[in-house]
Write a protein that holds these residues in place. Structure first.
Motif, PDB file in Angstrom:
ATOM      1  N   MET A  26       0.818  -1.216   0.000  1.00  0.00           N
ATOM      2  CA  MET A  26       0.000   0.000   0.000  1.00  0.00           C
ATOM      3  C   MET A  26       0.851   1.265   0.000  1.00  0.00           C
ATOM      4  N   LEU A  27       1.894   1.270   0.807  1.00  0.00           N
ATOM      5  CA  LEU A  27       2.704   2.477   0.973  1.00  0.00           C
ATOM      6  C   LEU A  27       3.919   2.512   0.064  1.00  0.00           C
ATOM      7  N   GLU A  28       4.217   1.386  -0.548  1.00  0.00           N
ATOM      8  CA  GLU A  28       5.416   1.258  -1.377  1.00  0.00           C
ATOM      9  C   GLU A  28       6.664   1.638  -0.587  1.00  0.00           C
ATOM     10  N   VAL A  29       6.759   1.081   0.629  1.00  0.00           N
ATOM     11  CA  VAL A  29       7.923   1.290   1.479  1.00  0.00           C
ATOM     12  C   VAL A  29       8.391  -0.059   2.006  1.00  0.00           C
ATOM     13  N   GLU A  30       9.643  -0.076   2.456  1.00  0.00           N
ATOM     14  CA  GLU A  30      10.196  -1.274   3.073  1.00  0.00           C
ATOM     15  C   GLU A  30       9.706  -1.346   4.517  1.00  0.00           C
ATOM     16  N   ILE A  31       9.345  -2.527   4.963  1.00  0.00           N
ATOM     17  CA  ILE A  31       8.905  -2.742   6.336  1.00  0.00           C
ATOM     18  C   ILE A  31       9.954  -3.626   7.017  1.00  0.00           C
ATOM     19  N   PRO A  32      10.820  -3.048   7.859  1.00  0.00           N
ATOM     20  CA  PRO A  32      11.857  -3.841   8.525  1.00  0.00           C
ATOM     21  C   PRO A  32      11.269  -4.842   9.506  1.00  0.00           C
ATOM     22  N   ASP A  33      12.023  -5.901   9.802  1.00  0.00           N
ATOM     23  CA  ASP A  33      11.561  -6.910  10.747  1.00  0.00           C
ATOM     24  C   ASP A  33      11.283  -6.317  12.125  1.00  0.00           C
ATOM     25  N   ALA A  34      12.014  -5.282  12.521  1.00  0.00           N
ATOM     26  CA  ALA A  34      11.858  -4.679  13.848  1.00  0.00           C
ATOM     27  C   ALA A  34      10.578  -3.856  13.991  1.00  0.00           C
ATOM     28  N   TRP A  35       9.888  -3.596  12.881  1.00  0.00           N
ATOM     29  CA  TRP A  35       8.673  -2.786  12.936  1.00  0.00           C
ATOM     30  C   TRP A  35       7.458  -3.685  12.800  1.00  0.00           C
ATOM     31  N   PRO A  36       6.408  -3.520  13.541  1.00  0.00           N
ATOM     32  CA  PRO A  36       6.035  -2.346  14.319  1.00  0.00           C
ATOM     33  C   PRO A  36       6.541  -2.333  15.755  1.00  0.00           C
ATOM     34  N   GLY A  37       7.088  -3.385  16.271  1.00  0.00           N
ATOM     35  CA  GLY A  37       7.593  -3.400  17.640  1.00  0.00           C
ATOM     36  C   GLY A  37       6.499  -3.760  18.634  1.00  0.00           C
ATOM     37  N   ALA A  38       6.921  -4.251  19.788  1.00  0.00           N
ATOM     38  CA  ALA A  38       5.990  -4.753  20.800  1.00  0.00           C
ATOM     39  C   ALA A  38       5.038  -3.680  21.310  1.00  0.00           C
ATOM     40  N   ASP A  39       5.543  -2.456  21.537  1.00  0.00           N
ATOM     41  CA  ASP A  39       4.686  -1.389  22.073  1.00  0.00           C
ATOM     42  C   ASP A  39       3.546  -1.058  21.124  1.00  0.00           C
ATOM     43  N   LEU A  40       3.864  -0.907  19.844  1.00  0.00           N
ATOM     44  CA  LEU A  40       2.824  -0.569  18.875  1.00  0.00           C
ATOM     45  C   LEU A  40       1.852  -1.728  18.687  1.00  0.00           C
ATOM     46  N   LEU A  41       2.362  -2.947  18.642  1.00  0.00           N
ATOM     47  CA  LEU A  41       1.474  -4.106  18.515  1.00  0.00           C
ATOM     48  C   LEU A  41       0.503  -4.164  19.689  1.00  0.00           C
ATOM     49  N   GLU A  42       0.999  -3.845  20.874  1.00  0.00           N
ATOM     50  CA  GLU A  42       0.140  -3.843  22.062  1.00  0.00           C
ATOM     51  C   GLU A  42      -0.917  -2.746  21.992  1.00  0.00           C
ATOM     52  N   ALA A  43      -0.557  -1.595  21.397  1.00  0.00           N
ATOM     53  CA  ALA A  43      -1.473  -0.453  21.338  1.00  0.00           C
ATOM     54  C   ALA A  43      -2.467  -0.536  20.185  1.00  0.00           C
ATOM     55  N   LEU A  44      -2.208  -1.340  19.175  1.00  0.00           N
ATOM     56  CA  LEU A  44      -3.072  -1.390  17.994  1.00  0.00           C
ATOM     57  C   LEU A  44      -4.546  -1.642  18.311  1.00  0.00           C
ATOM     58  N   PRO A  45      -4.881  -2.575  19.190  1.00  0.00           N
ATOM     59  CA  PRO A  45      -6.316  -2.761  19.472  1.00  0.00           C
ATOM     60  C   PRO A  45      -6.978  -1.490  20.011  1.00  0.00           C
ATOM     61  N   PHE A  46      -6.258  -0.730  20.840  1.00  0.00           N
ATOM     62  CA  PHE A  46      -6.800   0.530  21.354  1.00  0.00           C
ATOM     63  C   PHE A  46      -7.033   1.509  20.214  1.00  0.00           C
ATOM     64  N   PHE A  47      -6.043   1.660  19.324  1.00  0.00           N
ATOM     65  CA  PHE A  47      -6.167   2.597  18.201  1.00  0.00           C
ATOM     66  C   PHE A  47      -7.338   2.203  17.294  1.00  0.00           C
ATOM     67  N   ILE A  48      -7.507   0.921  17.056  1.00  0.00           N
ATOM     68  CA  ILE A  48      -8.614   0.452  16.227  1.00  0.00           C
ATOM     69  C   ILE A  48      -9.942   0.784  16.895  1.00  0.00           C
ATOM     70  N   GLU A  49     -10.034   0.561  18.209  1.00  0.00           N
ATOM     71  CA  GLU A  49     -11.265   0.862  18.950  1.00  0.00           C
ATOM     72  C   GLU A  49     -11.618   2.348  18.865  1.00  0.00           C
ATOM     73  N   VAL A  50     -10.608   3.218  19.030  1.00  0.00           N
ATOM     74  CA  VAL A  50     -10.842   4.666  18.942  1.00  0.00           C
ATOM     75  C   VAL A  50     -11.388   5.032  17.574  1.00  0.00           C
ATOM     76  N   MET A  51     -10.806   4.476  16.516  1.00  0.00           N
ATOM     77  CA  MET A  51     -11.257   4.789  15.163  1.00  0.00           C
ATOM     78  C   MET A  51     -12.654   4.247  14.893  1.00  0.00           C
ATOM     79  N   GLU A  52     -12.961   3.073  15.428  1.00  0.00           N
ATOM     80  CA  GLU A  52     -14.290   2.501  15.227  1.00  0.00           C
ATOM     81  C   GLU A  52     -15.365   3.310  15.950  1.00  0.00           C
ATOM     82  N   GLN A  53     -15.013   3.931  17.086  1.00  0.00           N
ATOM     83  CA  GLN A  53     -15.971   4.744  17.829  1.00  0.00           C
ATOM     84  C   GLN A  53     -16.299   6.045  17.103  1.00  0.00           C
TER      85      GLN A  53
END
Length: 160
Positions: A26-53
């Motif tokens: 989608m972005l036509e960028v390289e996605i390194p193995d270190a990304w998205p990282g544990a912190d972002l993976l943990e926060a993703l459900p919260f971000f999705i919930e905020v957007m769905e609301q």
């Protein structure tokens, strides 16, 4: 979960690898193995919930892309829109290969500038562990004021 099949369907687990492949296309960028990282993976459900609301609302988080290398190097954003007092909390991460090179400070300055031009935002807060020297330096460089700590968590704020 492994791949499941029915008579008409194939059910694929939405693994991190699959998410990275989709983002890369989608972005036509390289996605390194270190990304998205544990912190972002943990926060993703919260971000999705905020957007769905509030599906028509502003997007409060995003991906940090190194433009010269066309590589995703981190994530940043706010924990949703401003509260009744006009307060938002900033958060971010940079993958290890790009830490210590000023990218977090550069990103934070720009995101703070954007936030203070967004109606309703009066105060930006942040928090980090008291041993996170990199984040402490970033928050100091962008002009945030350290508040009273809560245990080993440092609290910060910047007023408009």
């Amino acid at each position: 979960m492994h791949i499941l099949e029915t008579q008409r369907l194939k059910l694929l687990p939405f693994t991190v690898e699959l998410k990275k492949a989709t983002l890369a296309e989608m972005l036509e960028v390289e996605i390194p193995d270190a990304w998205p990282g544990a912190d972002l993976l943990e926060a993703l459900p919260f971000f999705i919930e905020v957007m769905e609301q509030d599906p028509a609302g502003l997007v409060w988080d995003g991906i940090i892309i190194h433009t010269a290398e066309q590589t995703a190097i981190g994530g940043m954003g706010f924990r949703g829109g401003p509260d009744e007092a006009g307060m938002v909390e900033i958060g971010y991460n940079i993958i290890p290969a790009y830490e210590g090179q000023g990218y977090a400070t550069e990103m934070a300055r720009r995101v703070i500038e954007w936030a203070f031009h967004t109606p309703g935002i009066q105060v930006i807060t942040a928090q980090c562990l008291d041993d996170n020297i990199g984040s402490i330096r970033v928050l100091e460089k962008v002009g945030m004021r350290r508040l009273a700590p809560a245990g080993n968590m440092l609290k910060w704020e910047l007023r408009k």
